[in-house]
Design a protein around this motif. Structure first.
Motif, PDB file in Angstrom:
ATOM      1  N   PHE A   1      36.924  36.163  33.797  1.00  0.00           N
ATOM      2  CA  PHE A   1      36.813  36.998  34.982  1.00  0.00           C
ATOM      3  C   PHE A   1      38.120  37.750  35.138  1.00  0.00           C
ATOM      4  O   PHE A   1      39.201  37.163  34.981  1.00  0.00           O
ATOM      5  CB  PHE A   1      36.573  36.145  36.234  1.00  0.00           C
ATOM      6  N   ALA A   2      38.050  39.040  35.453  1.00  0.00           N
ATOM      7  CA  ALA A   2      39.244  39.861  35.587  1.00  0.00           C
ATOM      8  C   ALA A   2      39.155  40.713  36.843  1.00  0.00           C
ATOM      9  O   ALA A   2      38.108  41.297  37.131  1.00  0.00           O
ATOM     10  CB  ALA A   2      39.412  40.758  34.369  1.00  0.00           C
ATOM     11  N   LEU A   3      40.254  40.768  37.580  1.00  0.00           N
ATOM     12  CA  LEU A   3      40.338  41.551  38.806  1.00  0.00           C
ATOM     13  C   LEU A   3      41.737  42.155  38.879  1.00  0.00           C
ATOM     14  O   LEU A   3      42.721  41.466  38.578  1.00  0.00           O
ATOM     15  CB  LEU A   3      40.090  40.644  40.017  1.00  0.00           C
ATOM     16  N   PRO A   4      41.863  43.431  39.254  1.00  0.00           N
ATOM     17  CA  PRO A   4      43.205  44.004  39.373  1.00  0.00           C
ATOM     18  C   PRO A   4      44.069  43.163  40.311  1.00  0.00           C
ATOM     19  O   PRO A   4      43.623  42.728  41.366  1.00  0.00           O
ATOM     20  CB  PRO A   4      42.951  45.396  39.962  1.00  0.00           C
ATOM     21  N   GLY A   5      45.286  42.911  39.878  1.00  0.00           N
ATOM     22  CA  GLY A   5      46.191  42.079  40.658  1.00  0.00           C
ATOM     23  C   GLY A   5      47.552  41.995  39.999  1.00  0.00           C
ATOM     24  O   GLY A   5      48.009  42.938  39.380  1.00  0.00           O
ATOM     25  N   GLY A   6      48.160  40.822  40.101  1.00  0.00           N
ATOM     26  CA  GLY A   6      49.539  40.641  39.658  1.00  0.00           C
ATOM     27  C   GLY A   6      49.723  40.168  38.233  1.00  0.00           C
ATOM     28  O   GLY A   6      50.826  39.797  37.852  1.00  0.00           O
ATOM     29  N   GLY A   7      48.691  40.135  37.426  1.00  0.00           N
ATOM     30  CA  GLY A   7      48.849  39.709  36.039  1.00  0.00           C
ATOM     31  C   GLY A   7      48.941  38.202  35.878  1.00  0.00           C
ATOM     32  O   GLY A   7      49.698  37.712  35.055  1.00  0.00           O
ATOM     33  N   ARG A   8      48.161  37.456  36.654  1.00  0.00           N
ATOM     34  CA  ARG A   8      48.208  35.991  36.596  1.00  0.00           C
ATOM     35  C   ARG A   8      47.020  35.445  35.808  1.00  0.00           C
ATOM     36  O   ARG A   8      46.039  36.140  35.586  1.00  0.00           O
ATOM     37  CB  ARG A   8      48.171  35.413  38.014  1.00  0.00           C
TER      38      ARG A   8
ATOM     39  N   PRO B   1      45.276  43.083  28.886  1.00  0.00           N
ATOM     40  CA  PRO B   1      45.631  44.222  29.742  1.00  0.00           C
ATOM     41  C   PRO B   1      46.594  43.796  30.841  1.00  0.00           C
ATOM     42  O   PRO B   1      46.473  42.708  31.396  1.00  0.00           O
ATOM     43  CB  PRO B   1      44.286  44.657  30.346  1.00  0.00           C
ATOM     44  N   ARG B   2      47.517  44.650  31.140  1.00  0.00           N
ATOM     45  CA  ARG B   2      48.496  44.354  32.204  1.00  0.00           C
ATOM     46  C   ARG B   2      47.876  44.620  33.574  1.00  0.00           C
ATOM     47  O   ARG B   2      46.965  45.413  33.708  1.00  0.00           O
ATOM     48  CB  ARG B   2      49.738  45.222  32.054  1.00  0.00           C
ATOM     49  N   GLY B   3      48.404  43.938  34.593  1.00  0.00           N
ATOM     50  CA  GLY B   3      47.985  44.200  35.960  1.00  0.00           C
ATOM     51  C   GLY B   3      46.638  43.621  36.343  1.00  0.00           C
ATOM     52  O   GLY B   3      46.028  44.069  37.310  1.00  0.00           O
TER      53      GLY B   3
END
Length: 121
Positions: A44-51, A85-87
């Motif tokens: 699962f991927a969501l734009p955020g802080g790269g955690r 991917p970053r971010g």
């Protein structure tokens, strides 16, 4: 211990700031994020802080096996971080077949999901 070994270990650390730690964050990423499915893993991927967050349920196996799968996922993420991917905040959920896989298979699948994610971005 040489300086090169210390630098290598420092580069491969997985600090607290790089981890998804709170349940509401896991739920938000899983409910709102993009979902990619593989035979052993869900990503699962969501734009955020790269955690990165890792979830392995009891369906996968006992505690020793669950912890081993989590270590494999974190290790792969640390070593192949430039491929992701970053971010993006990521949550990786191990599926029961991950228990029968080996480290290489899990790592290759995670890298493949990262490439698919990067290609779609």
């Amino acid at each position: 211990m040489g300086a090169a070994v210390v630098d290598e270990r420092r580069r491969e650390r997985f600090p607290r700031a790089a981890r998804v730690r709170r349940r509401p964050d896991y739920l938000m990423i899983q409910n709102r994020g993009r979902r990619l499915v593989g035979p052993h893993l869900l990503l699962f991927a969501l734009p955020g802080g790269g955690r990165l967050g890792v979830t392995v349920s009891k369906k996968v196996g006992g505690a020793v096996l669950r912890n081993r799968v989590k270590r494999w996922i974190r290790d792969c993420y640390r070593r192949r971080r430039p491929e992701f991917p970053r971010g993006l905040d990521l949550v990786v959920v191990a599926r029961p077949p991950a228990a029968r896989a080996d480290h290489g298979a899990v790592c290759d699948e995670l890298a493949s999901l990262a490439r698919r994610l990067r290609g779609a971005a």
